[in-house]
Design a protein around this motif. Structure first.
Motif, PDB file in Angstrom:
ATOM      1  N   ALA A  22       0.731  -1.096   0.127  1.00 57.42           N
ATOM      2  CA  ALA A  22      -0.029  -0.083   0.178  1.00 57.42           C
ATOM      3  C   ALA A  22       0.873   1.241  -0.058  1.00 57.42           C
ATOM      4  CB  ALA A  22      -0.848  -0.030   1.059  1.00 57.42           C
ATOM      5  N   ASP A  23       0.431   2.088  -0.707  1.00 55.16           N
ATOM      6  CA  ASP A  23       1.046   3.626  -0.769  1.00 55.16           C
ATOM      7  C   ASP A  23      -0.142   4.546  -0.822  1.00 55.16           C
ATOM      8  OD1 ASP A  23       0.426   4.154  -3.307  1.00 55.16           O
ATOM      9  OD2 ASP A  23       2.530   3.556  -4.116  1.00 55.16           O
ATOM     10  N   ASP A  24       0.097   5.773  -0.962  1.00 52.85           N
ATOM     11  CA  ASP A  24      -0.881   6.938  -0.815  1.00 52.85           C
ATOM     12  C   ASP A  24      -1.819   6.549  -1.958  1.00 52.85           C
ATOM     13  OD1 ASP A  24       0.154   7.945   1.187  1.00 52.85           O
ATOM     14  OD2 ASP A  24       0.985   9.577   0.481  1.00 52.85           O
ATOM     15  N   GLU A  25      -1.450   6.037  -3.059  1.00 51.16           N
ATOM     16  CA  GLU A  25      -2.387   6.020  -4.262  1.00 51.16           C
ATOM     17  C   GLU A  25      -2.668   4.521  -4.765  1.00 51.16           C
ATOM     18  OE1 GLU A  25      -0.219   8.608  -7.019  1.00 51.16           O
ATOM     19  OE2 GLU A  25      -0.514  10.457  -5.833  1.00 51.16           O
ATOM     20  N   THR A  26      -2.246   3.527  -4.009  1.00 51.14           N
ATOM     21  CA  THR A  26      -2.308   2.381  -4.454  1.00 51.14           C
ATOM     22  C   THR A  26      -2.394   1.294  -3.337  1.00 51.14           C
ATOM     23  OG1 THR A  26      -0.579   2.769  -6.293  1.00 51.14           O
ATOM     24  CG2 THR A  26      -1.035   0.437  -5.845  1.00 51.14           C
ATOM     25  N   PHE A  27      -3.062   0.201  -3.365  1.00 52.94           N
ATOM     26  CA  PHE A  27      -2.846  -0.977  -2.646  1.00 52.94           C
ATOM     27  C   PHE A  27      -3.210  -2.055  -3.561  1.00 52.94           C
ATOM     28  CE2 PHE A  27      -7.204  -2.573  -1.515  1.00 52.94           C
ATOM     29  CZ  PHE A  27      -8.161  -1.184  -1.759  1.00 52.94           C
ATOM     30  N   THR A  28      -2.510  -3.334  -3.189  1.00 55.44           N
ATOM     31  CA  THR A  28      -2.527  -4.535  -3.816  1.00 55.44           C
ATOM     32  C   THR A  28      -2.999  -5.607  -2.926  1.00 55.44           C
ATOM     33  OG1 THR A  28      -0.778  -4.016  -5.371  1.00 55.44           O
ATOM     34  CG2 THR A  28      -1.206  -6.189  -5.094  1.00 55.44           C
ATOM     35  N   ILE A  29      -3.831  -6.587  -3.191  1.00 51.49           N
ATOM     36  CA  ILE A  29      -4.039  -7.664  -2.538  1.00 51.49           C
ATOM     37  C   ILE A  29      -3.714  -8.979  -3.027  1.00 51.49           C
ATOM     38  CG2 ILE A  29      -5.970  -6.649  -1.138  1.00 51.49           C
ATOM     39  CD1 ILE A  29      -7.137  -8.874  -3.774  1.00 51.49           C
ATOM     40  N   MET A  30      -3.365 -10.117  -2.278  1.00 56.48           N
ATOM     41  CA  MET A  30      -2.996 -11.273  -2.743  1.00 56.48           C
ATOM     42  C   MET A  30      -3.763 -12.361  -2.239  1.00 56.48           C
ATOM     43  SD  MET A  30       0.980 -12.766  -2.281  1.00 56.48           S
ATOM     44  CE  MET A  30       1.519 -14.119  -3.250  1.00 56.48           C
ATOM     45  N   THR A  31      -4.026 -13.213  -3.060  1.00 58.17           N
ATOM     46  CA  THR A  31      -5.254 -14.322  -2.882  1.00 58.17           C
ATOM     47  C   THR A  31      -4.628 -15.644  -2.089  1.00 58.17           C
ATOM     48  OG1 THR A  31      -5.049 -15.380  -4.935  1.00 58.17           O
ATOM     49  CG2 THR A  31      -6.701 -13.801  -4.660  1.00 58.17           C
ATOM     50  N   PRO A  32      -5.247 -16.408  -1.297  1.00 57.24           N
ATOM     51  CA  PRO A  32      -4.683 -17.379  -0.897  1.00 57.24           C
ATOM     52  C   PRO A  32      -5.189 -18.447  -1.296  1.00 57.24           C
ATOM     53  CG  PRO A  32      -6.652 -16.754   0.285  1.00 57.24           C
ATOM     54  CD  PRO A  32      -6.603 -15.839  -0.737  1.00 57.24           C
ATOM     55  N   GLN A  33      -4.665 -19.851  -1.184  1.00 57.88           N
ATOM     56  CA  GLN A  33      -5.182 -21.085  -1.838  1.00 57.88           C
ATOM     57  C   GLN A  33      -6.561 -21.238  -1.659  1.00 57.88           C
ATOM     58  OE1 GLN A  33      -2.852 -23.443   0.949  1.00 57.88           O
ATOM     59  NE2 GLN A  33      -1.614 -24.755  -0.571  1.00 57.88           N
ATOM     60  N   GLY A  34      -7.236 -21.865  -2.604  1.00 54.31           N
ATOM     61  CA  GLY A  34      -8.767 -21.967  -2.608  1.00 54.31           C
ATOM     62  C   GLY A  34      -9.684 -20.902  -2.936  1.00 54.31           C
ATOM     63  N   PHE A  35      -8.972 -19.820  -3.161  1.00 55.28           N
ATOM     64  CA  PHE A  35      -9.543 -18.429  -3.627  1.00 55.28           C
ATOM     65  C   PHE A  35      -9.971 -18.867  -5.027  1.00 55.28           C
ATOM     66  CE2 PHE A  35     -10.240 -14.158  -4.797  1.00 55.28           C
ATOM     67  CZ  PHE A  35     -11.263 -13.586  -3.488  1.00 55.28           C
ATOM     68  N   PRO A  36     -11.199 -18.188  -5.728  1.00 60.15           N
ATOM     69  CA  PRO A  36     -11.570 -18.513  -7.093  1.00 60.15           C
ATOM     70  C   PRO A  36     -10.443 -18.094  -7.937  1.00 60.15           C
ATOM     71  CG  PRO A  36     -13.148 -17.639  -6.048  1.00 60.15           C
ATOM     72  CD  PRO A  36     -11.974 -17.340  -5.100  1.00 60.15           C
ATOM     73  N   GLU A  37      -9.476 -17.038  -7.796  1.00 56.90           N
ATOM     74  CA  GLU A  37      -8.505 -16.690  -8.406  1.00 56.90           C
ATOM     75  C   GLU A  37      -6.957 -16.887  -7.676  1.00 56.90           C
ATOM     76  OE1 GLU A  37      -9.417 -14.054 -12.168  1.00 56.90           O
ATOM     77  OE2 GLU A  37      -9.713 -13.083 -10.378  1.00 56.90           O
ATOM     78  N   ALA A  38      -5.925 -17.152  -8.289  1.00 57.32           N
ATOM     79  CA  ALA A  38      -4.723 -17.134  -7.903  1.00 57.32           C
ATOM     80  C   ALA A  38      -3.845 -15.893  -8.441  1.00 57.32           C
ATOM     81  CB  ALA A  38      -3.912 -18.278  -8.168  1.00 57.32           C
ATOM     82  N   GLY A  39      -3.539 -14.935  -7.582  1.00 56.78           N
ATOM     83  CA  GLY A  39      -2.816 -13.729  -8.123  1.00 56.78           C
ATOM     84  C   GLY A  39      -3.130 -12.481  -7.251  1.00 56.78           C
ATOM     85  N   TRP A  40      -2.955 -11.495  -8.030  1.00 57.06           N
ATOM     86  CA  TRP A  40      -3.031 -10.103  -7.374  1.00 57.06           C
ATOM     87  C   TRP A  40      -4.345  -9.193  -7.798  1.00 57.06           C
ATOM     88  CZ3 TRP A  40       2.264 -10.514  -9.611  1.00 57.06           C
ATOM     89  CH2 TRP A  40       3.080 -11.242  -8.661  1.00 57.06           C
ATOM     90  N   ASN A  41      -4.664  -8.177  -7.104  1.00 58.90           N
ATOM     91  CA  ASN A  41      -5.623  -7.278  -7.456  1.00 58.90           C
ATOM     92  C   ASN A  41      -5.117  -5.847  -7.077  1.00 58.90           C
ATOM     93  OD1 ASN A  41      -7.286  -9.051  -8.345  1.00 58.90           O
ATOM     94  ND2 ASN A  41      -9.041  -8.390  -7.117  1.00 58.90           N
ATOM     95  N   THR A  42      -4.781  -4.971  -7.985  1.00 60.21           N
ATOM     96  CA  THR A  42      -4.246  -3.566  -7.525  1.00 60.21           C
ATOM     97  C   THR A  42      -5.038  -2.398  -7.766  1.00 60.21           C
ATOM     98  OG1 THR A  42      -2.183  -4.381  -8.039  1.00 60.21           O
ATOM     99  CG2 THR A  42      -2.442  -1.846  -7.980  1.00 60.21           C
ATOM    100  N   PHE A  43      -5.502  -1.934  -6.677  1.00 63.82           N
ATOM    101  CA  PHE A  43      -6.406  -0.668  -6.767  1.00 63.82           C
ATOM    102  C   PHE A  43      -5.413   0.562  -6.601  1.00 63.82           C
ATOM    103  CE2 PHE A  43      -7.929  -4.556  -4.733  1.00 63.82           C
ATOM    104  CZ  PHE A  43      -9.433  -4.691  -5.159  1.00 63.82           C
ATOM    105  N   ALA A  44      -5.798   1.269  -7.669  1.00 70.20           N
ATOM    106  CA  ALA A  44      -4.937   2.459  -8.024  1.00 70.20           C
ATOM    107  C   ALA A  44      -5.797   3.629  -8.249  1.00 70.20           C
ATOM    108  CB  ALA A  44      -3.843   2.290  -8.857  1.00 70.20           C
TER     109      ALA A  44
END
Lengths: 117, 255
Positions: B125-147
């Motif tokens: 996370a910074d002032d203009e962004t945050f990124t989430i990472m999924t765990p095993q079992g979640f529908p998708e494997a990867g990252w979502n970045t909100f900016a």
């Protein structure tokens, strides 16, 4: 379009290996610079591309995403992707994002070159 | 973020081998998180997609950092009905979990009825962004970045996903059962809700999808063992029973 705060220089220590020297900030804005550098680094004899992060100033999550894209491109060309020069902070980020499972990390250029064989 | 402007310096979460749940927000189901391994786009099953959804906040007199502060603080508010997000008390901060209780459809066009309880971890996370990472079992494997960022004289909000479906069941759901469309609609809803909350209406969401790797990652077929949808269907009755029994005990104490 904001400009990238990064420069990338490509070297060819031998016909099978290319090194991309990365200096500056790897963020979303570095996409074109990184992909252009990879295009220059990669040809039909290239077996490995080594990323030199010794002059890396900053990398955010978008920059990590760019490395995934680069990794997939290299895998499609049946090339190894290796890296060296990361400080402890960014080594930890490679661990956090599990990129270190796909991009082998080394302490020095000599080690990375030796690993290519 | 022009060349001469200082880049916001962000904070990364510490690396963890497995997720550990210690602070469960009120109302969250809390299934399929404890002990799960965080996964990147390199560990899933289906083709790897990068999808970008962005909206122009035309006429808004707020900087990208101001919009991001609101987005983080009010994150659950912008989700579509039935998609319940529960950040921990610390909020959207590196290392924190966001619990998610949602549902998917059994077939296209049918209201979502199959529960999925899981969550994600904020890794950056910074002032203009945050990124989430999924765990095993979640529908998708990867990252979502909100900016949020500034372009052409306006502040923009963007959701960018870089992910594969986690296993063959989710891949089937995404391809044939409307899962992919459901996900697109979710991000449309999030961005238009955020814009509406800020008083910006009648702006459309721009979408860009790039298939970075069309190959199926067959090694990921065993990920089905952790499938949060299946485990939620199995675990939900027990969770509901514990909740009822717990409530009963609390009422007894009150007597």
């Amino acid at each position: 379009m904001p400009q990238a705060n990064v420069t990338m220089n490509v070297r060819h220590p031998n016909s099978a290996v290319s090194i991309i020297d990365i200096a500056g900030q790897v963020t979303a804005f570095a996409e074109n610079v990184l992909m252009d550098a990879y295009t220059e680094a990669s040809n039909e004899t290239t077996r490995a591309v080594i990323l030199n992060f010794s002059e890396l100033e900053y990398m955010n999550s978008s920059g990590i995403g760019l490395l995934v894209t680069l990794l997939i491109r290299a895998q499609r060309q049946k090339q190894q992707l290796l890296a060296y020069g990361l400080n402890d902070h960014y080594r930890q980020i490679f661990d956090l994002t599990r990129l270190d499972e796909a991009i082998a990390l080394y302490s020095s250029e000599a080690e990375a070159l030796a690993a290519v064989g | 973020m022009a060349e001469d402007k200082e880049q916001p310096r962000g904070a990364w979460a510490p690396a963890v081998e497995r997720l550990s749940v210690s602070d469960v927000p009120e109302g969250a189901i809390n299934l399929n998180l404890e002990g799960r391994v965080p996964v990147s786009p390199l560990q899933g099953f289906g083709p790897l997609w990068q999808k970008s959804f962005r909206i122009r906040l035309r006429g808004l007199d707020k900087s990208p950092a101001e919009v991001m502060a609101i987005w983080k603080a009010e994150f659950p508010r912008f989700q579509p009905p039935g998609n319940n997000f529960y950040p921990t008390l610390a909020g959207v901060q590196p290392g924190e979990l966001i619990f998610i209780d949602s549902a998917v459809s059994a077939m296209p066009g049918v209201l979502p009825a199959i529960p999925i309880a899981s969550g994600v971890r904020v890794i950056f996370a910074d002032d203009e962004t945050f990124t989430i990472m999924t765990p095993q079992g979640f529908p998708e494997a990867g990252w979502n970045t909100f900016a949020t960022f500034e372009e052409d004289g306006s502040t923009w909000a963007q959701v960018q996903t870089m992910a594969r479906t986690s296993d063959p069941i989710y891949e089937f759901g995404f391809r044939f059962m409307g899962g992919s469309r459901f996900q697109d609609e979710t991000w449309h809803h999030v961005l238009t809700s955020l814009a509406g909350y800020l008083g910006v209406n009648d702006e459309w969401v721009q979408v860009r999808k790039v298939c970075i790797d069309p190959r199926i990652r067959w090694r990921g077929i065993t990920n089905v063992w952790h499938n949060a949808m299946i485990r939620s269907m199995i675990g939900m009755p027990g969770w509901a029973l514990r909740k009822i029994l717990g409530r009963g005990r609390e009422q007894k104490k009150g007597w």
